[in-house]
Design an enzyme around this catalytic site. Structure first.
Site, PDB file in Angstrom:
ATOM      1  N   ASP A  65      41.371  10.354  77.172  1.00  0.00           N
ATOM      2  CA  ASP A  65      40.822  10.853  76.178  1.00  0.00           C
ATOM      3  C   ASP A  65      39.775   9.803  75.593  1.00  0.00           C
ATOM      4  O   ASP A  65      40.224   8.690  75.293  1.00  0.00           O
ATOM      5  CB  ASP A  65      41.750  11.214  74.986  1.00  0.00           C
ATOM      6  CG  ASP A  65      41.263  11.848  73.797  1.00  0.00           C
ATOM      7  OD1 ASP A  65      40.051  11.708  73.492  1.00  0.00           O
ATOM      8  OD2 ASP A  65      41.883  12.311  73.031  1.00  0.00           O
ATOM      9  N   HIS A  66      38.403  10.102  75.654  1.00  0.00           N
ATOM     10  CA  HIS A  66      37.522   9.037  75.347  1.00  0.00           C
ATOM     11  C   HIS A  66      37.298   8.696  73.787  1.00  0.00           C
ATOM     12  O   HIS A  66      36.528   7.932  73.529  1.00  0.00           O
ATOM     13  CB  HIS A  66      36.141   9.478  75.890  1.00  0.00           C
ATOM     14  CG  HIS A  66      35.300   8.364  76.179  1.00  0.00           C
ATOM     15  ND1 HIS A  66      35.422   6.945  75.941  1.00  0.00           N
ATOM     16  CD2 HIS A  66      34.265   8.254  77.275  1.00  0.00           C
ATOM     17  CE1 HIS A  66      34.466   6.286  76.361  1.00  0.00           C
ATOM     18  NE2 HIS A  66      33.806   6.943  77.277  1.00  0.00           N
ATOM     19  N   ARG A  67      38.202   9.555  73.361  1.00  0.00           N
ATOM     20  CA  ARG A  67      38.178   9.190  71.545  1.00  0.00           C
ATOM     21  C   ARG A  67      38.666   7.737  71.378  1.00  0.00           C
ATOM     22  O   ARG A  67      38.326   7.286  70.228  1.00  0.00           O
ATOM     23  CB  ARG A  67      38.531  10.246  70.790  1.00  0.00           C
ATOM     24  CG  ARG A  67      37.412  11.563  70.924  1.00  0.00           C
ATOM     25  CD  ARG A  67      38.212  12.924  70.302  1.00  0.00           C
ATOM     26  NE  ARG A  67      39.430  13.248  71.045  1.00  0.00           N
ATOM     27  CZ  ARG A  67      40.281  14.454  70.883  1.00  0.00           C
ATOM     28  NH1 ARG A  67      39.810  15.215  69.758  1.00  0.00           N
ATOM     29  NH2 ARG A  67      41.479  14.647  71.342  1.00  0.00           N
TER      30      ARG A  67
END
Length: 661
Positions: free
Chosen positions: A633-635
């Site tokens: 998850d790139h968040r």
């Protein structure tokens, strides 16, 4: 859904006939109360004689014709609009052929012809509206009768419905007194014009289950096909009267549906008093003497031989019988029909395939006739084929004809447009039978639907992926040493990943709108494919536990997964996921990140490579490598985090001895 035209308005209100087995057929249920159940049941189900007399009539010129009436396409429909006519006046039509498109209060549906004939007169034109049961067109049985039938126009009159006087026994209850609360009675629907009884193939819902309007609840076998039957209202299946494999007459109650769940016990008791057969209609009162002077001629049923040897060699058989004959390699023209008028049924085809039914004797060979050769520039085609080709903007010259003398038929055009599938040729004697592939819609199981919904939920998450090759020689050697103790590759791999996560806690985190949520425990969920779906048993506290304990725990979890006995905590508590497809020989793949997770590791198979080695005799050596791909998850997880985690995992896999300490 396709609706059969040419039936009375009462019958149309009861049955939505479907000739396409892939589409569900709606079962109409009459709202019942203590004062109205039996009255509804008697007045809603005309006999087969009623249907026949409402469909056919004779004009003043004694030309027999068939009335096409506006069908009821839903329970609330009172009138319908003709969107378009697919046939023109004078065109030949065949039973089961779509002839018009009708717009109801719910959808546009194709309407099929009920019998062969010729469209003599269109009464309700395109764009015009007619009430349910009103005559919208007339069909002549013979081409010579078209003018006479058109002249004897009886348009606009609704088809007669059985009068209350014709069924004086309607108010008499068939069993015990009906309960004094709202419920519905599900009756055996008529799925074809010749159907008198139906067999319940399977119930898709059990007693006590809730049902919604439009939801398929059972599969019924008619003399033509197996069809899904849907519930018409919301409620609960209170009692199943006709069980799986049992047969019921058309109109007989097969189940009771309670509007309220609390009424189920009372309806079960009431169901025990029902016979399961429809209430017989009392004989109609004697007609006036003037009416009896000219009794209506009833066509004499043709013998099986006459039907199967009809003009032009057309074989009269149900669609299901034709389909089964093709699948079983049975020559349907050599099967003797046992259905109405000699019609070939599915049972006839099965008996013929098993050698239980004598085949018809082959007709003596007729003298050879000269082959018909069309004039230069003339393309032999039937009128219907020409009309269909013109509508589809197809050049008839590009279509190969399969009719007599190579004439292009309507089916040839439908095959060319993709509307109809070509008939599969039977295998030659001695050749291997073709592989039968599954066809049609298979409803999701509960697990498959959950997996589908979870996959859709992942579309809202921005992800990235990072891959790395890991040398596996040392890891494989360690596994071979602990394998006799019951340690599996999955347990050893989970331990290695958990130890790498200890040094990179961000990989074990999840996104929250307020920030990054760090999970204190390292619980490794591992995807397992089981019959009918996918599930992820969890090895909890994988970084803290011994590999022997993890191995025993994993075997227990897999057993529970296959038996369907995992508790929610055993498959919902994961903080990081591993998807291992190495045992299938997959060289590399990407895994979809489950919702709520920070990362998932896709593990591929081990492959051997030849690499340079100065210390080797030939200057080369053989090593094993495995490709892993991390999806994050790139968040809250960045590329550098993933790269460092994969480097740490590689170090652990190349020096795995501490994993078993």
């Amino acid at each position: 859904m396709k609706i059969i035209a040419g039936i009375s308005s009462t019958t149309a209100l009861l049955c939505l006939l479907s000739w396409q087995t892939s589409q569900p057929t709606t079962a109409f249920v009459a709202k019942s109360t203590a004062h109205g159940l039996q009255k509804h049941a008697a007045s809603f189900f005309p006999t087969n004689v009623d249907i026949y007399e409402n469909v056919r009539f004779s004009t003043a010129l004694k030309a027999e014709s068939i009335k096409i009436t506006m069908p009821a396409l839903s329970s609330t429909m009172k009138e319908g609009r003709v969107v378009s006519w697919l046939k023109s006046e004078g065109d030949a039509i065949e039973a089961g052929e779509a002839i018009m498109v009708v717009e109801s209060d719910k959808a546009d549906m194709d309407v099929e012809a009920f019998e062969d004939g010729y469209l003599a007169k269109i009464i309700t034109g395109e764009g015009e509206t007619a009430e349910v049961g009103a005559v919208v067109a007339l069909v002549a049985t013979e081409v010579a009768d078209i003018a006479a039938v058109a002249a004897g126009d009886e348009g606009g009159d609704a088809a007669p419905t059985p009068s209350a006087e014709a069924v004086p026994a309607a108010d008499a209850p068939a069993g015990g007194a009906a309960p004094d609360f709202e419920f519905s009675q599900l009756d055996m629907p008529a799925l074809s014009s010749t159907m008198k009884e139906g067999k319940v193939v399977s119930w898709l819902k059990g007693e006590g289950d809730s049902v919604e309007a439009g939801e398929a609840i059972m599969v019924v076998e008619s003399d033509k096909a197996d069809m899904d039957v849907e519930a018409f209202e919301d409620g609960y299946i209170a009692a199943i009267i006709t069980g799986e494999g049992e047969t019921a007459n058309v109109g007989a109650p097969v189940a009771l549906i309670a509007a309220n769940e609390a009424d189920i016990p009372a309806l079960k008791a009431y169901a025990a008093t029902l016979s399961g057969a429809p209430t017989p209609a009392a004989p109609a009162p004697a007609a006036p003497a003037a009416a009896t002077t000219a009794p209506k001629a009833v066509p004499k049923a043709a013998s099986p031989a006459s039907v199967n040897a009809s003009a032009g060699g057309r074989v009269v058989a149900s669609p299901l019988a034709k389909k089964m004959a093709t699948e079983m390699g049975v020559d349907i023209s050599a099967v003797v029909g046992s259905g109405p008028g000699g019609r070939i049924t599915a049972a006839d085809v099965q008996n013929a395939a098993a050698g239980g039914t004598p085949a018809k004797k082959a007709a003596p060979a007729s003298p050879s006739k000269p082959k018909h050769i069309p004039a230069p520039g003339v393309i032999a085609a039937t009128p219907t084929a020409r009309a269909l080709a013109k509508k589809a903007k197809l050049d008839l010259a590009s279509i190969e004809g399969t009719g007599e003398f190579g004439r292009v038929t309507a089916d040839d055009v439908r095959i060319a447009t993709g509307e109809k599938k070509p008939v599969r040729k039977t295998a030659a004697p001695g050749a291997p039978a073709p592989i039968e592939m599954p066809e049609g819609l298979v409803p999701f199981t509960g697990m498959q639907r959950a997996v589908s919904n979870n996959m859709v939920a992942t579309l809202d998450c921005p992800v990235f992926r990072a891959s790395r090759e890991i040398e596996m020689d040392a890891f494989n050697a360690l596994y071979q040493s602990v394998k006799p103790k019951g340690v599996t590759v999955s347990a050893l791999l989970a331990k290695a990943v958990a130890k790498a996560i200890e040094k990179h806690p961000i990989i074990n985190s999840s996104f929250r709108p307020e920030g990054t949520f760090f999970n204190k425990d390292i619980n490794i969920a591992m995807a397992v494919a089981i019959e009918g779906g996918l599930i992820t048993p969890v090895l909890k506290y994988a970084n803290e536990r011994d590999v022997l304990e993890l191995g025993e725990n994993w075997k227990e979890l897999v057993g529970k997964a296959k038996a369907g006995t995992l508790s929610p905590d055993e498959y919902n508590s994961g903080t990081f996921v591993i998807s291992n497809m190495g045992m299938f020989g997959v060289s590399q793949f990407d895994a979809i990140l489950p919702a709520g997770m920070g990362g998932i590791l896709a593990v591929a198979g081990t492959q051997e490579y030849i690499v340079p080695d100065k210390q080797a005799v030939l200057g080369m050596k053989k090593i094993s490598k495995m490709t892993v791909t991390l999806t994050c998850d790139h968040r809250q997880i960045y590329g550098a985090d993933a790269a460092m985690f994969l480097k740490t995992l590689n170090d652990i896999m190349m020096n795995p001895a501490p994993l078993v300490k």
